[in-house]
Design a protein around this motif. Structure first.
Motif, short mmCIF file in Angstrom:
data_model
loop_
_atom_site.label_atom_id
_atom_site.label_comp_id
_atom_site.label_asym_id
_atom_site.label_seq_id
_atom_site.Cartn_x
_atom_site.Cartn_y
_atom_site.Cartn_z
N GLU A 36 0.83 -1.22 0.00
CA GLU A 36 0.00 0.00 0.00
C GLU A 36 0.86 1.26 0.00
O GLU A 36 0.52 2.25 -0.65
N HIS A 37 1.97 1.23 0.73
CA HIS A 37 2.89 2.37 0.74
C HIS A 37 3.48 2.59 -0.64
O HIS A 37 3.58 3.73 -1.13
N ALA A 38 3.87 1.51 -1.31
CA ALA A 38 4.42 1.62 -2.66
C ALA A 38 3.38 2.18 -3.64
O ALA A 38 3.69 3.05 -4.46
N LEU A 39 2.15 1.69 -3.53
CA LEU A 39 1.08 2.19 -4.40
C LEU A 39 0.81 3.68 -4.16
O LEU A 39 0.65 4.45 -5.11
N ALA A 40 0.78 4.07 -2.89
CA ALA A 40 0.53 5.48 -2.57
C ALA A 40 1.64 6.37 -3.08
O ALA A 40 1.39 7.45 -3.63
N ARG A 41 2.88 5.94 -2.91
CA ARG A 41 4.02 6.75 -3.36
C ARG A 41 4.03 6.87 -4.88
O ARG A 41 4.28 7.92 -5.43
N PHE A 42 3.73 5.77 -5.59
CA PHE A 42 3.68 5.78 -7.05
C PHE A 42 2.55 6.70 -7.53
O PHE A 42 2.71 7.44 -8.49
#
Length: 141
Positions: A36-42
């Motif tokens: 979820e952190h990776a998706l949010a940052r992307f």
């Protein structure tokens, strides 16, 4: 002021500056808390993209996001920040897979690629397949 005293002051000042940067977090490396952190940052940099599967590296310093056939999103830590890119097969100069590790060399002067170690070999194979056709993937001997 004598030269030896000046040298001591300069050395002490540089050491104090380096210590201050280190102890205030200047030498920390960012890590991803999860998919979820990776998706949010992307999504911060590419809000119109709709990623599918997220493959985190073992050290949680990078994630490869499935976009559509022949395109991947990359979120990678650079110091205490994250770099994001959309990568296509034409961007890849070289790709070498060694088990669960992918080494990418990119045709981009701002980001030359990197080495990505995944938890299992299936993730490395999926990313390699998205970036190159099967006959282009060179496995290390």
């Amino acid at each position: 002021m004598s030269l030896p005293v000046l040298v001591v002051l300069v050395v002490f000042g540089i050491a104090l500056s380096v210590a201050a940067v280190h102890f205030t977090g200047g030498t920390m490396t960012a890590t991803l808390a999860g998919a979820e952190h990776a998706l949010a940052r992307f999504a911060e940099d590419f809000p119109d993209e709709k990623p599918g599967a997220v493959r985190l590296t073992s050290d949680r310093q990078a994630a490869i996001l499935e976009l559509d056939p022949q395109r991947c999103g990359i979120v990678q830590s650079i110091g205490d920040c994250f770099l994001t890119r959309i990568v296509t097969p034409r961007d890849v100069l070289a790709l070498v897979r060694e088990g669960n590790v992918l080494s990418l060399k990119m045709d981009d002067f701002t980001w030359k690629g990197g080495r990505f170690a995944f938890a299992d070999e299936a993730d490395a194979l999926s990313v390699a397949a998205a970036l190159l056709s099967h006959d282009q993937i060179r496995e290390a001997a």
